[in-house]
Design a protein around this motif. Structure first.
Motif: not given
Length: 314
Positions: A62-66, A202-206, A238-240
């Motif tokens: 998760t840290a890698g994502v942000v 995630t499903a809603v945002l994507w 979707a990320k933080p």
């Protein structure tokens, strides 16, 4: 501090000038999201140090994502990482009435790296098998690449790539909403709860990302500053926000329950179910310890019981 990114880096790239481009307001917004991504990244890494090394897998992913997203948003805020692309639709609105629109390819580089990590967060939480995880990630990469190609195409053929991307997205949503959700049923209510919460978000945002693409890179309907706000809010949620909810949900979940039992060099063997190696000279007394610690061999003229159950006399 005055933001001079637009004047410093300009809009002229590859022999064309992006006359439909972000203003200082859009640049400021990109920098603001960059700051939020950076703070989130250091927060997630800091939380990782409260866990044992073998239990940090979700914190690191998760840290890698942000972290990656923070770099991408710094690039876009700096008015870099884009190329001018001639729009398919010429609009009368002064904000989008030009010929060449600024297309941030760095956004797709961000998504190419971060969306597979987000899916790993979710699918590992659901205890999905590795072949399925790798397959879903491949479909995700197809979705991102077709989105990028479509954004860079000047003609109506861009919508063909958009369609391929939407088909890939539908398959990913199927995996999240149906297959992965079913896997969480046997893993406990806490696992089921965190997956449902983060998977639904995630499903809603994507589902909203294709809409953002259609009104910006695709249809040239909204201005690049509005595009920055649309994508920026989606990425922030979707990320933080996703990451915070996921790590909070995992706070009391042992990764070993999800099939992620990871050994560390300083682990106590008794904790991990492994026995220490027994030196050869410890068998000199004629007593051999078996797997269950109850085997004494035949030196004393008796037959050991298996798992503590005495054998039936002949």
């Amino acid at each position: 501090m005055v933001n001079n990114a637009i004047n410093t880096n300009g809009n002229f790239v590859n022999g064309a000038n992006a006359d439909i481009a972000i203003t200082t307001h859009g640049s400021d917004f990109y920098f603001a999201i960059c700051a939020l991504m950076t703070i989130s990244a250091f927060t997630f890494v800091g939380l990782a140090f409260r866990k044992h090394r073998r239990d940090r897998v979700f914190h690191y992913i998760t840290a890698g994502v942000v972290f990656v997203a923070a770099i991408a948003y710094f690039t876009m805020g700096s008015n870099l990482g884009f190329t001018p692309i001639e729009v398919e639709y010429r609009r009368s609105d002064p904000k989008v009435s030009g010929v060449f629109r600024e297309i941030f390819w760095v956004r797709y580089v961000d998504w190419f790296i971060t969306t597979p990590l987000l899916l790993m967060d979710l699918l590992l939480t659901a205890g999905m098998p590795w072949p399925t995880i790798l397959w879903v990630i491949l479909i995700d990469e197809i979705m991102i690449v077709t989105g990028l190609i479509g954004a860079l195409v000047r003609s109506s053929y861009k919508w063909g790539y958009f369609t391929f991307g939407c088909i890939a997205l539908c398959y990913i949503l199927y995996q999240l909403v149906w297959e992965a959700r079913r896997h969480t049923i046997v893993l406990g209510q806490d696992v089921k709860r965190v997956f449902f919460m983060c998977g639904t978000l995630t499903a809603v945002l994507w589902t909203l990302y294709p809409i953002a693409w259609g009104v910006s890179e695709g249809g040239n309907i909204i201005a690049p500053d509005s595009e920055a706000v649309f994508y920026g809010i989606l990425d922030f949620l979707a990320k933080p926000v996703f990451g915070g909810l996921l790590l909070w949900g995992h706070r009391n979940i042992d990764p070993a329950r999800l099939g992620l039992k990871i050994a560390d060099y300083d682990d106590d063997p008794s904790v991990n179910g492994r026995e220490k190696a027994v030196p050869a000279n410890t068998h000199s007394g004629g007593v051999v310890e078996g797997h269950n610690g109850v085997e004494n061999g035949h030196h004393n003229g008796t037959t050991p019981a298996h798992n503590g159950v005495a054998p039936i006399a002949a």
